[in-house]
Scaffold this motif. Structure first.
Motif, short mmCIF file in Angstrom:
data_model
loop_
_atom_site.label_atom_id
_atom_site.label_comp_id
_atom_site.label_asym_id
_atom_site.label_seq_id
_atom_site.Cartn_x
_atom_site.Cartn_y
_atom_site.Cartn_z
N SER A 28 -68.08 -7.22 -32.05
CA SER A 28 -69.39 -7.71 -31.60
C SER A 28 -70.39 -7.53 -32.73
O SER A 28 -70.12 -6.81 -33.69
CB SER A 28 -69.86 -6.97 -30.35
OG SER A 28 -70.19 -5.62 -30.65
N ASP A 29 -71.49 -8.22 -32.62
CA ASP A 29 -72.59 -8.05 -33.57
C ASP A 29 -73.64 -7.14 -32.97
O ASP A 29 -73.80 -7.08 -31.75
CB ASP A 29 -73.22 -9.41 -33.92
CG ASP A 29 -72.51 -10.09 -35.07
OD1 ASP A 29 -72.56 -11.32 -35.15
OD2 ASP A 29 -71.89 -9.37 -35.88
N GLU A 30 -74.33 -6.45 -33.81
CA GLU A 30 -75.39 -5.54 -33.38
C GLU A 30 -76.66 -5.93 -34.11
O GLU A 30 -76.64 -6.72 -35.05
CB GLU A 30 -75.01 -4.09 -33.74
CG GLU A 30 -75.94 -3.03 -33.20
CD GLU A 30 -75.65 -2.62 -31.78
OE1 GLU A 30 -74.51 -2.81 -31.34
OE2 GLU A 30 -76.57 -2.12 -31.11
N LYS A 84 -73.84 -2.35 -22.36
CA LYS A 84 -73.97 -1.90 -23.73
C LYS A 84 -75.41 -1.48 -23.98
O LYS A 84 -76.33 -2.28 -23.82
CB LYS A 84 -73.58 -3.00 -24.70
CG LYS A 84 -73.58 -2.52 -26.15
CD LYS A 84 -73.25 -3.63 -27.10
CE LYS A 84 -73.08 -3.12 -28.54
NZ LYS A 84 -74.05 -2.12 -28.95
N THR A 109 -77.77 -8.82 -30.54
CA THR A 109 -76.57 -8.18 -30.02
C THR A 109 -75.77 -9.19 -29.21
O THR A 109 -76.30 -9.84 -28.32
CB THR A 109 -76.94 -6.98 -29.15
OG1 THR A 109 -77.58 -6.00 -29.96
CG2 THR A 109 -75.70 -6.36 -28.51
N ASN A 116 -69.21 -4.68 -35.32
CA ASN A 116 -68.74 -3.51 -34.58
C ASN A 116 -67.32 -3.83 -34.13
O ASN A 116 -67.04 -4.96 -33.69
CB ASN A 116 -69.61 -3.26 -33.35
CG ASN A 116 -70.98 -2.78 -33.71
OD1 ASN A 116 -71.25 -2.38 -34.85
ND2 ASN A 116 -71.89 -2.79 -32.75
N ALA A 146 -78.19 -0.14 -26.86
CA ALA A 146 -78.36 -0.39 -28.28
C ALA A 146 -77.69 0.72 -29.09
O ALA A 146 -77.88 1.90 -28.83
CB ALA A 146 -79.85 -0.45 -28.62
N GLY A 147 -76.88 0.32 -30.05
CA GLY A 147 -76.24 1.29 -30.94
C GLY A 147 -75.06 2.03 -30.36
O GLY A 147 -74.57 2.98 -30.97
N THR A 148 -74.60 1.61 -29.21
CA THR A 148 -73.43 2.28 -28.62
C THR A 148 -72.35 1.26 -28.32
O THR A 148 -72.54 0.06 -28.43
CB THR A 148 -73.79 3.02 -27.31
OG1 THR A 148 -74.11 2.04 -26.30
CG2 THR A 148 -74.98 3.94 -27.51
N ASN A 197 -79.81 -9.51 -21.11
CA ASN A 197 -80.46 -8.32 -21.67
C ASN A 197 -81.45 -7.76 -20.65
O ASN A 197 -81.86 -8.44 -19.71
CB ASN A 197 -81.11 -8.62 -23.02
CG ASN A 197 -82.34 -9.49 -22.89
OD1 ASN A 197 -83.25 -9.18 -22.12
ND2 ASN A 197 -82.39 -10.57 -23.65
N VAL A 257 -68.67 1.27 -36.32
CA VAL A 257 -69.83 0.49 -36.71
C VAL A 257 -69.79 0.14 -38.20
O VAL A 257 -70.66 -0.59 -38.67
CB VAL A 257 -71.14 1.23 -36.39
CG1 VAL A 257 -71.26 1.46 -34.89
CG2 VAL A 257 -71.24 2.54 -37.14
N TYR A 265 -80.92 -2.65 -23.06
CA TYR A 265 -79.48 -2.66 -22.83
C TYR A 265 -79.04 -4.07 -22.49
O TYR A 265 -79.88 -4.96 -22.27
CB TYR A 265 -79.08 -1.67 -21.73
CG TYR A 265 -79.82 -1.85 -20.42
CD1 TYR A 265 -81.01 -1.17 -20.17
CD2 TYR A 265 -79.33 -2.69 -19.42
CE1 TYR A 265 -81.69 -1.34 -18.98
CE2 TYR A 265 -80.00 -2.87 -18.23
CZ TYR A 265 -81.18 -2.18 -18.01
OH TYR A 265 -81.87 -2.35 -16.82
#
Lengths: 114, 113
Positions: free
Chosen positions: A94-96, B95, A100, A32, B97-99, B52, A51, B32
């Motif tokens: 960053s990594d997802e 953060k 994460t 990301n 997830a996915g944002t 987390n 992304v 998150y």
């Protein structure tokens, strides 16, 4: 290990001139990528978030744009700079997913529009 | 929508005092991540901690400690026996997830000798 490169470190540009800031990441794939701006004495404002290649979310459209031509390259551009574009620009990755991670930041570019 | 609030804009302390930086967050997600970063005068962002949403254990690292409380949506940061080198801007971040990662406005800490 992963590294992030951002350049130039400082830049002085006249009003109305174009802008191109480049950021590259090494040692990871499909990160990301982020562009943030920090005005003098203020917080970090998210400008763009990506992304993947060609996938960019814009948080503050205005006169700035971003592109991701390659997986680990993120470019911030403007066709005509405004005085209000002055600030400290930071690129980050960053990594997802399964793990994460925190965001890792470049050294930043101090842009002064005159 | 996600949001991070750092109500303290500036804090000034004398060396050896303890200081707590507050962070309150808003999120609708159950998964998150919370972070603290330090920005010294040179400008670079230094990562301090990641937590987390499923791990509410408090953490201590040397003079630094973090208190994560989901019940009050807070993730506060305490520096014990502050030193001049602790002078910096400190950012709390969130953060989902996915944002994207979003930051609070930061707290400027000044430690005088």
């Amino acid at each position: 290990s992963q590294t992030i490169h951002q350049w130039p470190a400082t830049l002085v540009q006249p009003v109305g001139s174009p802008l191109s800031l480049e950021c590259t990441v090494e040692g990871t794939s499909n990160p990301n990528l982020y562009w943030y701006r920090q005005a003098a004495g203020r917080g970090l404002q998210l400008l763009f978030y990506s992304v993947g290649i060609g996938q960019i979310s814009s948080e503050v459209p205005q006169n700035l744009s971003a592109s991701r031509p390659q997986d680990r390259q993120f470019i911030l551009s403007s066709k005509k700079l405004l005085l209000s574009d002055s600030g400290f620009y930071l690129c980050a990755w960053s990594d997802e997913g399964e793990r994460t991670t925190e965001a890792f930041f470049g050294q930043g570019t101090r842009l002064t529009v005159v | 929508a996600q949001k991070v609030t750092q109500a303290q804009t500036e804090i000034s302390v004398v060396e050896k005092e303890d200081v707590t930086l507050d962070c309150v967050y808003e999120t609708r997600d159950t998964t998150y991540y919370l972070f603290w970063y330090k920005q010294p005068p040179s400008g670079e962002l230094v990562f301090l901690i990641r937590r987390n949403s499923f791990d509410e254990q408090n953490e201590i690292s040397g003079r630094y400690s973090w208190n994560f409380q989901k019940s009050t949506s807070s993730f506060n940061f305490t520096i014990t026996a502050s030193q001049v080198v602790d002078s910096a801007v400190y950012f709390c971040a969130l953060k989902e997830a996915g944002t994207a990662l979003i930051f609070g406005k930061g707290t400027t800490l000044s430690v005088s000798s």
